[in-house]
Design a protein around this motif. Structure first.
Motif, PDB file in Angstrom:
ATOM      1  N   ARG A 144       0.779  -1.249  -0.066  1.00 21.82           N
ATOM      2  CA  ARG A 144      -0.224   0.013  -0.184  1.00 21.82           C
ATOM      3  C   ARG A 144       0.811   1.187   0.010  1.00 21.82           C
ATOM      4  N   PRO A 145       0.670   2.335  -0.760  1.00 16.46           N
ATOM      5  CA  PRO A 145       1.380   3.285  -0.805  1.00 16.46           C
ATOM      6  C   PRO A 145       1.287   3.907   0.725  1.00 16.46           C
ATOM      7  N   GLY A 146       2.654   4.468   1.018  1.00 14.03           N
ATOM      8  CA  GLY A 146       2.948   4.803   2.210  1.00 14.03           C
ATOM      9  C   GLY A 146       3.399   3.863   3.170  1.00 14.03           C
ATOM     10  N   THR A 147       3.687   2.549   2.632  1.00 15.88           N
ATOM     11  CA  THR A 147       4.143   1.406   3.438  1.00 15.88           C
ATOM     12  C   THR A 147       5.652   1.619   3.628  1.00 15.88           C
ATOM     13  N   ARG A 148       6.114   1.413   4.735  1.00 17.81           N
ATOM     14  CA  ARG A 148       7.639   1.353   5.220  1.00 17.81           C
ATOM     15  C   ARG A 148       8.260   0.102   5.236  1.00 17.81           C
ATOM     16  N   SER A 149       9.517   0.071   4.865  1.00 16.26           N
ATOM     17  CA  SER A 149      10.290  -1.123   5.028  1.00 16.26           C
ATOM     18  C   SER A 149      11.412  -0.814   5.189  1.00 16.26           C
ATOM     19  N   PRO A 150      12.200  -1.548   6.342  1.00 20.28           N
ATOM     20  CA  PRO A 150      13.570  -1.309   6.766  1.00 20.28           C
ATOM     21  C   PRO A 150      14.473  -1.432   5.624  1.00 20.28           C
ATOM     22  N   PHE A 151      15.508  -0.698   5.519  1.00 14.57           N
ATOM     23  CA  PHE A 151      16.535  -0.690   4.255  1.00 14.57           C
ATOM     24  C   PHE A 151      17.329  -2.224   4.124  1.00 14.57           C
ATOM     25  N   HIS A 152      17.537  -2.742   5.373  1.00 16.29           N
ATOM     26  CA  HIS A 152      18.315  -3.872   4.942  1.00 16.29           C
ATOM     27  C   HIS A 152      17.434  -5.291   4.913  1.00 16.29           C
ATOM     28  N   ALA A 153      16.010  -4.965   4.930  1.00 19.78           N
ATOM     29  CA  ALA A 153      15.284  -5.832   4.536  1.00 19.78           C
ATOM     30  C   ALA A 153      14.461  -5.774   3.287  1.00 19.78           C
ATOM     31  N   SER A 154      14.863  -5.081   2.365  1.00 13.46           N
ATOM     32  CA  SER A 154      14.006  -4.666   1.303  1.00 13.46           C
ATOM     33  C   SER A 154      15.011  -4.560   0.107  1.00 13.46           C
ATOM     34  N   GLY A 155      14.375  -4.810  -0.882  1.00 15.04           N
ATOM     35  CA  GLY A 155      15.313  -4.889  -2.254  1.00 15.04           C
ATOM     36  C   GLY A 155      15.633  -3.393  -2.629  1.00 15.04           C
ATOM     37  N   ILE A 156      14.739  -2.546  -2.518  1.00 12.68           N
ATOM     38  CA  ILE A 156      15.029  -1.079  -3.030  1.00 12.68           C
ATOM     39  C   ILE A 156      15.878  -0.496  -1.832  1.00 12.68           C
ATOM     40  N   GLY A 157      15.817  -0.992  -0.754  1.00 14.35           N
ATOM     41  CA  GLY A 157      16.604  -0.368   0.463  1.00 14.35           C
ATOM     42  C   GLY A 157      17.970  -0.856   0.479  1.00 14.35           C
ATOM     43  N   LYS A 158      18.213  -2.070   0.122  1.00 13.19           N
ATOM     44  CA  LYS A 158      19.513  -2.600  -0.213  1.00 13.19           C
ATOM     45  C   LYS A 158      20.241  -1.972  -1.396  1.00 13.19           C
ATOM     46  N   ALA A 159      19.306  -1.634  -2.324  1.00 10.15           N
ATOM     47  CA  ALA A 159      20.021  -0.979  -3.723  1.00 10.15           C
ATOM     48  C   ALA A 159      20.506   0.358  -3.236  1.00 10.15           C
ATOM     49  N   ILE A 160      19.530   0.972  -2.563  1.00  8.37           N
ATOM     50  CA  ILE A 160      20.017   2.542  -2.138  1.00  8.37           C
ATOM     51  C   ILE A 160      21.270   2.128  -1.261  1.00  8.37           C
ATOM     52  N   LEU A 161      21.153   1.361  -0.201  1.00 12.18           N
ATOM     53  CA  LEU A 161      22.523   1.264   0.666  1.00 12.18           C
ATOM     54  C   LEU A 161      23.766   1.029  -0.185  1.00 12.18           C
ATOM     55  N   ALA A 162      23.584   0.341  -1.075  1.00  9.92           N
ATOM     56  CA  ALA A 162      24.861  -0.075  -1.987  1.00  9.92           C
ATOM     57  C   ALA A 162      25.482   0.853  -2.361  1.00  9.92           C
ATOM     58  N   TYR A 163      24.874   2.139  -2.692  1.00  9.47           N
ATOM     59  CA  TYR A 163      25.446   3.210  -3.494  1.00  9.47           C
ATOM     60  C   TYR A 163      25.735   4.504  -2.456  1.00  9.47           C
ATOM     61  N   ARG A 164      25.259   4.055  -1.244  1.00 12.84           N
ATOM     62  CA  ARG A 164      25.465   5.378  -0.097  1.00 12.84           C
ATOM     63  C   ARG A 164      26.990   5.216   0.232  1.00 12.84           C
ATOM     64  N   ALA A 165      27.398   6.447   0.966  1.00 15.72           N
ATOM     65  CA  ALA A 165      28.948   6.171   1.478  1.00 15.72           C
ATOM     66  C   ALA A 165      28.785   5.102   2.551  1.00 15.72           C
ATOM     67  N   PRO A 166      29.873   4.204   2.856  1.00 16.98           N
ATOM     68  CA  PRO A 166      29.858   3.259   3.874  1.00 16.98           C
ATOM     69  C   PRO A 166      29.594   3.665   5.193  1.00 16.98           C
ATOM     70  N   GLU A 167      30.145   4.919   5.520  1.00 14.30           N
ATOM     71  CA  GLU A 167      29.945   5.548   7.052  1.00 14.30           C
ATOM     72  C   GLU A 167      28.480   5.719   7.197  1.00 14.30           C
ATOM     73  N   GLN A 168      27.558   6.084   6.314  1.00 15.36           N
ATOM     74  CA  GLN A 168      26.186   6.299   6.156  1.00 15.36           C
ATOM     75  C   GLN A 168      25.407   5.058   6.683  1.00 15.36           C
ATOM     76  N   THR A 169      25.885   3.973   5.883  1.00 20.07           N
ATOM     77  CA  THR A 169      25.574   2.848   6.261  1.00 20.07           C
ATOM     78  C   THR A 169      25.732   2.123   7.785  1.00 20.07           C
ATOM     79  N   GLU A 170      26.974   2.508   8.112  1.00 20.13           N
ATOM     80  CA  GLU A 170      27.350   1.940   9.368  1.00 20.13           C
ATOM     81  C   GLU A 170      26.688   2.826  10.463  1.00 20.13           C
ATOM     82  N   ARG A 171      26.331   3.933  10.290  1.00 19.74           N
ATOM     83  CA  ARG A 171      25.572   4.889  11.319  1.00 19.74           C
ATOM     84  C   ARG A 171      24.068   4.378  11.323  1.00 19.74           C
ATOM     85  N   LEU A 172      23.571   3.973  10.192  1.00 18.11           N
ATOM     86  CA  LEU A 172      22.019   3.265  10.285  1.00 18.11           C
ATOM     87  C   LEU A 172      22.295   2.128  11.010  1.00 18.11           C
ATOM     88  N   ILE A 173      23.207   1.261  10.882  1.00 20.89           N
ATOM     89  CA  ILE A 173      23.198   0.021  11.526  1.00 20.89           C
ATOM     90  C   ILE A 173      23.260   0.069  12.995  1.00 20.89           C
TER      91      ILE A 173
END
Length: 277
Positions: A146-175
């Motif tokens: 449903r539009p507006g549904t939220r999903s954690p970055f690490h457990a989402s295909g789109i979320g992981k695709a985004i994290l893959a191109y973020r700066a590593p330190e951003q991902t570490e802070r998110l974790i």
């Protein structure tokens, strides 16, 4: 003397200057005040209270409550209230979602027709991805977000695709901030496993959610980039794992990646240098 008169318009004379005292919860009036401040180019407390029809002390308590959330700012020198950076961030998120949804709609319609699976668009929020548009498959068994549904970055295909191109330190802070919650036995719940998957995603240009959020569902996703080459959202196809087999997921990857590139171009974005083409 002139400075004292000017200062009295910014804060009540009796106020100690400590933000947060007497915060109020009246959402309707707070939103009214926020609109007033956003429409002005710097308003005094007197101007805000008069326009809102509130006592200066009440208006001040409401403004300081908004100030705590960075939704308004106070200029000590000129004794004026301005709209805050958090309000801008929220507005920018809305514009980004609308732009992604508008420019990506035709692309995901085509993607659904080509793959026969539900196609999705999502935007990156602070700690999750938010689904903003979807074109459902005609199959009886289908994925639905449903539009507006939220999903954690690490457990989402789109979320992981985004994290893959973020700066590593951003991902570490998110974790560190959010952790890696397990949703299924396949969820990547360790930093090492997530880092390895993100490296693989960067190499091939698309991500696979292999039943990591919902049992029995696979997702193939690619990031969408803004004009600075930053990942701001993504596109995906999703369906039951009995239909989206491992082999089919790999086969869909280049199509989904191409869809991400097409939306990126339509938004005036730039695919990152070194990314797969």
């Amino acid at each position: 003397m002139a400075n004292q008169e000017k200062r009295s318009r910014g804060r009540p004379r009796a106020d100690s200057g400590v933000a947060g005292q007497g915060s109020v919860q009246s959402l309707d009036r707070a939103v009214t005040l926020l609109k007033l401040v956003s429409e002005g180019s710097g308003l005094s407390l007197t101007e805000v209270s008069d326009a809102a029809g509130l006592a200066p002390s009440t208006a001040y308590r409401m403004l300081t409550t908004l100030q705590q959330h960075d939704m308004v700012e106070f200029d000590d020198i000129n004794q004026l209230w301005f709209v805050g950076v958090e309000t801008f961030r929220m507005g920018a998120t809305f514009l980004r979602r609308r732009k992604l949804a508008e420019r990506g709609r035709t692309v995901i319609q085509t993607l659904m027709q080509e793959t026969g699976e539900t196609a999705n668009l999502a935007v990156a929020d602070e700690d999750a991805v938010v689904f903003v548009s979807q074109v459902e498959t005609h199959e009886a068994i289908r994925a639905f977000f449903r539009p507006g549904t939220r999903s954690p970055f690490h457990a989402s295909g789109i979320g992981k695709a985004i994290l893959a191109y973020r700066a590593p330190e951003q991902t570490e802070r998110l974790i560190e901030r959010c952790g890696l919650e397990g949703f299924t036995e396949k969820t990547l719940t360790t930093a090492e496993a997530l880092r390895a998957d993100l490296a693989a995603i960067r190499k091939r240009g698309f991500a696979i959610d292999d039943e990591e959020r919902n049992p029995g569902m696979r997702c193939v996703a690619a990031a969408v980039f803004n004009e600075f080459g930053e990942p701001v959202g993504g596109v995906s196809i999703s369906g039951p794992s009995v239909r989206v087999t491992d082999a089919r997921a790999e086969g869909y990857g280049p199509q989904v990646r191409a869809a991400g590139q097409e939306i990126t171009q339509a938004m005036g974005g730039r695919w990152p240098s070194g990314g797969e083409t």
